[in-house]
Design a protein around this motif. Structure first.
Motif, PDB file in Angstrom:
ATOM      1  N   LEU A 147       1.016  -0.817  -0.156  1.00 25.48           N
ATOM      2  CA  LEU A 147      -0.601   0.068   0.321  1.00 25.48           C
ATOM      3  C   LEU A 147       0.959   0.938  -0.118  1.00 25.48           C
ATOM      4  O   LEU A 147       0.350   2.644   0.122  1.00 25.48           O
ATOM      5  CB  LEU A 147      -1.014  -0.035   1.225  1.00 25.48           C
TER       6      LEU A 147
ATOM      7  N   PHE B 170      -0.676  -4.212   6.418  1.00 23.93           N
ATOM      8  CA  PHE B 170      -1.068  -3.161   7.027  1.00 23.93           C
ATOM      9  C   PHE B 170       0.361  -2.195   7.106  1.00 23.93           C
ATOM     10  O   PHE B 170       0.616  -1.134   7.920  1.00 23.93           O
ATOM     11  CB  PHE B 170      -1.392  -3.511   8.726  1.00 23.93           C
TER      12      PHE B 170
ATOM     13  N   LEU C 174       0.493  -0.103   5.021  1.00 19.88           N
ATOM     14  CA  LEU C 174      -0.190   1.155   5.264  1.00 19.88           C
ATOM     15  C   LEU C 174       1.308   1.717   5.907  1.00 19.88           C
ATOM     16  O   LEU C 174       0.785   3.472   6.310  1.00 19.88           O
ATOM     17  CB  LEU C 174      -1.285   0.665   6.087  1.00 19.88           C
TER      18      LEU C 174
ATOM     19  N   PHE D 209       1.729   5.744   5.944  1.00 19.49           N
ATOM     20  CA  PHE D 209       1.992   7.206   6.760  1.00 19.49           C
ATOM     21  C   PHE D 209       3.050   8.051   7.006  1.00 19.49           C
ATOM     22  O   PHE D 209       3.215   8.844   6.763  1.00 19.49           O
ATOM     23  CB  PHE D 209       1.761   6.460   8.709  1.00 19.49           C
TER      24      PHE D 209
ATOM     25  N   LEU E   4      -2.748   7.976  -1.402  1.00 21.56           N
ATOM     26  CA  LEU E   4      -2.848   6.401  -0.951  1.00 21.56           C
ATOM     27  C   LEU E   4      -4.703   6.376  -2.122  1.00 21.56           C
ATOM     28  O   LEU E   4      -4.847   5.062  -2.868  1.00 21.56           O
ATOM     29  CB  LEU E   4      -4.082   7.267   0.374  1.00 21.56           C
TER      30      LEU E   4
ATOM     31  N   LEU F 130     -10.432  -1.130   4.284  1.00 21.87           N
ATOM     32  CA  LEU F 130      -9.749   0.240   4.120  1.00 21.87           C
ATOM     33  C   LEU F 130     -10.642   1.116   3.441  1.00 21.87           C
ATOM     34  O   LEU F 130     -10.252   2.000   2.896  1.00 21.87           O
ATOM     35  CB  LEU F 130      -8.405  -0.049   2.871  1.00 21.87           C
TER      36      LEU F 130
ATOM     37  N   LEU G 175     -10.503  -0.264  -0.969  1.00 19.62           N
ATOM     38  CA  LEU G 175      -9.656   1.214  -0.914  1.00 19.62           C
ATOM     39  C   LEU G 175     -10.738   1.822  -2.131  1.00 19.62           C
ATOM     40  O   LEU G 175     -10.929   2.840  -2.440  1.00 19.62           O
ATOM     41  CB  LEU G 175      -9.081   0.950  -1.627  1.00 19.62           C
TER      42      LEU G 175
ATOM     43  N   ILE H 276      -9.564   8.213   1.776  1.00 21.64           N
ATOM     44  CA  ILE H 276      -9.442   7.120   2.660  1.00 21.64           C
ATOM     45  C   ILE H 276      -8.162   7.515   3.365  1.00 21.64           C
ATOM     46  O   ILE H 276      -7.975   6.502   4.475  1.00 21.64           O
ATOM     47  CB  ILE H 276      -8.289   6.729   1.518  1.00 21.64           C
ATOM     48  N   GLN H 277      -7.601   8.508   3.809  1.00 22.20           N
ATOM     49  CA  GLN H 277      -6.683   8.729   5.289  1.00 22.20           C
ATOM     50  C   GLN H 277      -7.405   8.576   6.415  1.00 22.20           C
ATOM     51  O   GLN H 277      -6.716   8.387   7.272  1.00 22.20           O
ATOM     52  CB  GLN H 277      -6.777  10.222   4.617  1.00 22.20           C
TER      53      GLN H 277
ATOM     54  N   SER I  51      -9.785   5.993   6.956  1.00 28.05           N
ATOM     55  CA  SER I  51     -10.569   4.517   6.686  1.00 28.05           C
ATOM     56  C   SER I  51      -8.582   4.407   6.897  1.00 28.05           C
ATOM     57  O   SER I  51      -9.066   3.374   8.005  1.00 28.05           O
ATOM     58  CB  SER I  51     -10.118   3.996   5.137  1.00 28.05           C
ATOM     59  N   ALA I  52      -7.652   4.615   6.827  1.00 31.72           N
ATOM     60  CA  ALA I  52      -6.384   4.514   6.802  1.00 31.72           C
ATOM     61  C   ALA I  52      -6.892   4.631   8.491  1.00 31.72           C
ATOM     62  O   ALA I  52      -5.803   3.805   9.792  1.00 31.72           O
ATOM     63  CB  ALA I  52      -4.794   4.652   6.539  1.00 31.72           C
TER      64      ALA I  52
ATOM     65  N   VAL J  73      -7.952   2.363  10.788  1.00 31.10           N
ATOM     66  CA  VAL J  73      -7.224   1.037  10.874  1.00 31.10           C
ATOM     67  C   VAL J  73      -5.837   0.939  11.529  1.00 31.10           C
ATOM     68  O   VAL J  73      -5.971  -0.152  12.075  1.00 31.10           O
ATOM     69  CB  VAL J  73      -7.132   0.433   9.719  1.00 31.10           C
TER      70      VAL J  73
END
Lengths: 290, 343
Positions: A39, A98, A101, A105, A220, B72, B131, B257-258, B260-261, B264
């Protein structure tokens, strides 16, 4: 429909399709070797675009700027594998997703720190002027996008299909135990695949910066689109990714031309997601269950 | 009769898991209820933010932690609740309470329809689809400008009201939000310990379940996946409606999406095996963000927000590598040694 409009839509679709193909290639390279959905791929694209703009505006010529950006992004990709994915290599696939992900970030944060909120842009490569063919206008950057994607696709095709190194990479995902038995270092191959995917991402970033502006938060959404393109075609094969990317690009371009309502993104995404839901293993029926 | 901590712990060990569950909820409720008495307006707004995130994360934990599916795209479900509430109250002049209820029903319906086709697929491909669906939702609400106000968003959404109090009143909103959050928590905790919850755990391939084995035992996995997705969507939608009526302004970027992330991230940090993890994760992340916003500009120069993102990423990586189950199991173990079955 007018002939020139059709031609215009075709070229714009080819352009978008090349971008989505190139985006999807990054996912393909990592997935086909490690079975990880990366991701952070969209962030590599963003990082590549940002670095190219930075070097270019500092006065470094375009080609060395791109090369530098590719090298730096590849190192970042290799670093992410070595320090974050490698320690988790025995964990379930979802944990690795994850983890990527989390990397997304971190990269976003670093980009925000160095480049701020502003959008960056570039002129078309080497200031290529727009071309007129039969009434259709082609933006100067388009030939570069299509050309670079073709080169990357051809390179990967030859590499994965016809070299020992490439076959070793594929063996890692298909038959890890067997690959290990014949002396392939799976970890080294995975490291290489992350670096390669990051490098491809950086090239894509350089290619799309003149077309769409680059900002820290664009990673993203790009990940979402590239992943969708790769899944639609079939993520486990280069042909699948090409097909998925081109189909996505063409659909987006055609809907943009035909629907006066203006929001073609919705229709294109809906068609793609719908198509994927109906034909769940991709157009080529190559995507596995995993 | 003594009231030392040790003594209370001793007593807790003797009571049944169900009693212990309600005892924990009771203690938590009292804690939540007395926080505003001692704090100013600023921590209350922070606590309200934690509440919104907690409800969405709780829904995600049922989906991700109980059933082992990946999503996501929860921001889209959250946004669905917010936008339907906004549209119904500003354009059809319905009562906000009715709008909240209808939004939850409608979002659940969407989840049922999407889930029915989506769950023909397994595993990681869901990450790609959710996504894409989140992106689709973003483009949809940005594009339907007649209905949703487009990129500018919706303004003047009426607040929820009860008698003379409205949710513009921070304290009223605080209690409203947290009462709903605690009711949903009780529901989730009981769900986890029901036939439904055990069925979900059996199909959780992420934590050692097996879909094939569950099917052999006569569990209709499609049915359970769709239902947990619906529940998850209803949670997100309720949080979204509450959010819309609280801030009274919504714009598409919030539901990108930010978000959603981030949800998570909260589920993973808190611990995806229990609904308690939602409160832990949301509380931690929002607190860290608030602290960084307060203190980071004094130490380092740069745009605010970058440290938050870097901190989120580092926390996520560290937790996943060293505590794959999140923080809640550790805290649970510390409170109740050798007491299995307490969720």
């Amino acid at each position: 429909m007018d002939y020139s409009i059709a031609l215009q839509l075709f070229f714009s679709g080819l352009n978008l399709g090349s971008i989505y193909t190139a985006l999807g290639l990054g996912f393909f390279v990592v997935y086909s070797v490690t079975r990880v959905l990366n991701l952070a791929q969209g962030e590599f694209v963003m990082l590549g675009g940002m670095l190219v703009v930075t070097f270019y505006t500092k006065g470094i010529p375009l080609v060395p700027s791109i090369l530098l950006a590719v090298v730096i992004t590849s190192l970042a990709g290799a670093g992410i594998y070595r320090f974050i994915i490698f320690p988790a290599r025995k964990f379930p696939g979802m944990t690795k997703v994850f983890l990527t992900l989390g990397c997304a970030f971190i990269i976003q944060g670093i980009a925000l720190h160095f480049w701020g909120w502003e959008f960056r842009s570039l002129a078309a490569f080497f200031d290529t002027p727009s071309i007129q063919i039969c009434g259709a206008t082609i933006f100067g950057q388009t030939p570069w996008v299509i050309g670079a994607t073709l080169i990357m696709v051809a390179g990967l095709f030859v590499f994965f299909g016809h070299t020992i190194q490439g076959k070793a990479l594929r063996a890692c995902a298909n038959e890890p135990l067997g690959a290990r038995t014949v002396g392939i270092s799976i970890e080294r191959m995975a490291l290489f695949s992350f670096a390669l995917a990051a490098g491809i991402g950086a090239v894509v970033g350089a290619l799309i910066t003149p077309l769409t502006m680059t900002s820290y938060s664009m990673g993203l959404p790009l990940t979402a689109k590239g992943l969708l393109a790769a899944f639609v075609g079939g993520i486990t094969r280069v042909e699948g990714v090409i097909l998925g990317g081109l189909v996505y690009g063409m659909i987006e371009s055609i809907t943009a031309g035909l629907i006066p309502w203006g929001n073609h993104n919705v229709i294109a995404l809906a068609i793609l997601v719908g198509g994927l839901l109906i034909r769940r293993r991709g157009i080529l029926l190559t995507a596995g269950k995993g | 009769m003594s009231f030392s901590v040790q003594d209370i712990i001793e007593r807790t060990r003797k009571i049944s898991p169900v009693d212990a569950r309600y005892l924990a909820v009771g203690i938590f409720t009292i804690l939540i209820m007395i926080i505003p008495l001692g704090a100013g307006a600023f921590p209350n707004t922070v606590m309200i933010e934690i509440g919104f995130y907690s409800i969405v994360t709780m829904g995600l934990i049922m989906f991700m932690g109980f059933a082992g599916q990946i999503s996501l795209g929860h921001a889209a479900l959250f946004g669905c609740g917010a936008y339907i509430s906004g549209i119904l109250t500003t354009q059809h002049y319905l009562s906000p309470w009715l709008a909240l209820f209808l939004a939850a029903c409608f979002t659940g319906g969407i989840a049922a329809a999407v889930g029915r086709v989506m769950f023909r697929m397994h595993g990681l491909i869901l990450a790609g689809i959710t996504l894409a669906l989140n992106l689709l939702f973003f483009y949809l609400v940005s594009g339907l400008s007649d209905l949703t106000g487009g990129a500018i968003g919706m303004t003047n959404i009426p607040p929820l009201s009860l008698g003379q109090y409205t949710s513009q009143n921070i304290l009223f909103n605080y209690y409203l939000l947290w009462v709903i959050a605690i009711l949903l928590l009780i529901f989730s905790l009981n769900l986890a310990d029901s036939r439904f919850g055990r069925a979900l755990r059996s199909i959780n391939t992420y934590d050692g379940g097996s879909e094939e084995a569950a099917q052999v035992l006569g569990i209709n996995i499609m049915k359970y996946k769709v239902w947990v997705f619906i529940l998850s969507a209803v949670y997100a939608s309720i949080a979204g409606s509450l959010y819309a009526h609280y801030t009274r302004i919504i714009e598409p970027n919030t539901f990108m999406i930010q978000f959603s992330a981030l949800v998570v991230l909260m589920a993973i940090i808190g611990g995806r095996s229990s609904p308690w993890g939602a409160f832990l994760g949301a509380g931690l992340i929002v607190s860290i963000r608030q602290l960084l916003r307060e203190f980071a500009p004094m130490l380092i120069v740069g745009p605010t927000g970058s440290y938050e993102l870097i901190a989120y990423g580092i926390i996520m990586v560290v937790v996943l590598l060293f505590l794959p189950q999140g923080l809640f199991p550790i805290i649970k173990k510390a409170i109740l040694k050798r007491r299995p079955g307490f969720s």
